[in-house]
Design an enzyme around this catalytic site. Structure first.
Site, PDB file in Angstrom:
ATOM      1  CG  ASP A 103       0.556   0.286 -12.980  1.00 18.67           C
ATOM      2  OD1 ASP A 103      -0.516  -0.324 -12.870  1.00 18.67           O
ATOM      3  OD2 ASP A 103       0.662   1.526 -12.801  1.00 18.67           O
ATOM      4  CG  ASP A 150      -1.956   1.968 -15.229  1.00 19.94           C
ATOM      5  OD1 ASP A 150      -0.931   1.377 -15.615  1.00 19.94           O
ATOM      6  OD2 ASP A 150      -2.190   2.214 -14.038  1.00 19.94           O
ATOM      7  CG  HIS A 161       0.599   2.838  -5.972  1.00 22.24           C
ATOM      8  ND1 HIS A 161       1.728   3.377  -6.537  1.00 22.24           N
ATOM      9  CD2 HIS A 161      -0.347   2.828  -6.948  1.00 22.24           C
ATOM     10  CE1 HIS A 161       1.482   3.688  -7.817  1.00 22.24           C
ATOM     11  NE2 HIS A 161       0.230   3.355  -8.080  1.00 22.24           N
ATOM     12  CG  HIS A 214       0.328   5.109 -11.866  1.00 22.65           C
ATOM     13  ND1 HIS A 214      -0.751   4.369 -12.316  1.00 22.65           N
ATOM     14  CD2 HIS A 214       0.032   6.407 -12.101  1.00 22.65           C
ATOM     15  CE1 HIS A 214      -1.674   5.196 -12.793  1.00 22.65           C
ATOM     16  NE2 HIS A 214      -1.219   6.442 -12.673  1.00 22.65           N
TER      17      HIS A 214
HETATM   18 ZN   LIG Z   1      -1.138   2.292 -12.361  1.00 17.83          ZN
END
Ligand SMILES: [Zn+2]
Length: 304
Positions: free
Chosen positions: A164, A248, A127, A166
């Site tokens: 992931d 996740d 991120h 996200h």
């Molecule tokens: Zn994540």
């Protein structure tokens, strides 16, 4: 032998009580890997120290000087927050530098041995943008590693696969104008951080965003892997593959709503191994400790 790059120093990035991105994530994985019956096939390796390699030289290639200085400054005060969800502790700056070194070591090891390696480091990175830490991430480990790999002889094309849950907005931000790096992300949508639309393709069509609906299972992921991820990678023919390996998307994970099982990461790994054995897996998210540990085991056992 599979290299696992790990240091107990990575436990010294403290995020505070009840923060999901906690040191116990790593100790749960280390514990699980110490109990597998193929543990003799793992080669544990310490990362290169930050005095031995000028890691800032590589970080400066993707992050602004202000970004680097800001993390160092806040850590030096003892502790603080880069964003409300991204705390730093006294040692976080040095630990984050060491984490980058571990990812760079992953590149070196994989290219030297022509075999996968797993970078068991934190803080995560996908991120973090050029100039902003966010989402528990300080430095963009995967993008820095990709740029580092491109400085190696014979490495002209690097692919990053990000499973992931996200979207790796930071990785995309950094590599989107680089024709030598492709980025492919499977992520829950809608979900944090809100980026990762399929229409975002990068300057050179070098980005493949694959949004997945909440509740998706392996039955939804399998065709996406087979019909989108694999052809994209086969077309690009990477000299090195870097996996932003977040876990996740597991059903048990508290931060998202995808319903994968740990064994499903074994399927993903099998798909990627068919493309190349030169794979650097680097830990991103994954916040249910048992599911996280089981998923890393499933990844590595499929590399043997
Ligand atoms: Zn994540």
């Amino acid at each position: 032998m599979l290299s696992v790059i790990y240091s107990e120093e990575f436990l010294q990035h403290k995020t505070g009580r009840s923060h999901p991105e906690c040191p116990e994530r790593l100790t749960a994985i280390v514990e699980a890997l110490s109990q597998v019956d193929w543990k003799s096939q793992l080669s544990w390796q310490l990362p290169t120290s930050i005095t031995e390699r000028d890691v800032l030289k590589y970080i400066r290639q993707v992050h602004t000087l202000e970004h680097i200085a800001n993390i160092r400054k806040i850590a030096a005060t003892g502790a603080g927050y880069l964003t409300p969800d991204t705390p730093v502790s006294h040692r976080s700056y040095e630990v984050a530098l060491l984490a980058v070194n571990a990812w760079l070591d992953g590149v070196d090891t994989v290219l030297e041995k022509n075999n996968p390696a797993f970078v068991l480091a934190r803080p995560p990175g996908h991120h973090a943008t050029k100039d902003q830490a966010m989402g528990f991430c300080l430095f963009s480990n995967a993008a820095i590693a990709a740029n580092y790999a491109l400085m190696k002889p014979g490495i002209k094309r690097v692919a990053i696969v990000d499973w992931d849950v996200h979207h790796g907005n930071g990785t995309e931000d950094i590599i989107q104008d680089n024709s030598q790096i492709v980025y492919c992300s499977l992520h829950q949508h809608p979900c944090y951080p809100g980026t990762g639309y399929k229409s975002d393709r990068g300057k050179y069509n070098n980005i493949l965003n694959l949004p997945m609906a909440p509740g998706s299972t392996i039955d939804d992921y399998r065709p996406v892997f087979e019909q989108e991820v694999i052809p994209f990678l086969e077309n690009f023919q990477p000299d090195l593959l870097i996996v932003s390996a977040g876990y996740d998307a597991n059903h048990e994970d508290p931060l998202a709503s995808i319903s994968l099982q740990p064994a499903d990461y074994g399927f993903f790994t099998q798909c990627l191994i068919k493309i190349t054995h030169k794979i650097v897996f680097g830990l991103e998210g994954g916040y249910h400790l048992q599911a996280l540990a089981d998923s890393v085991v499933a990844t590595l056992v499929n590399c043997l």
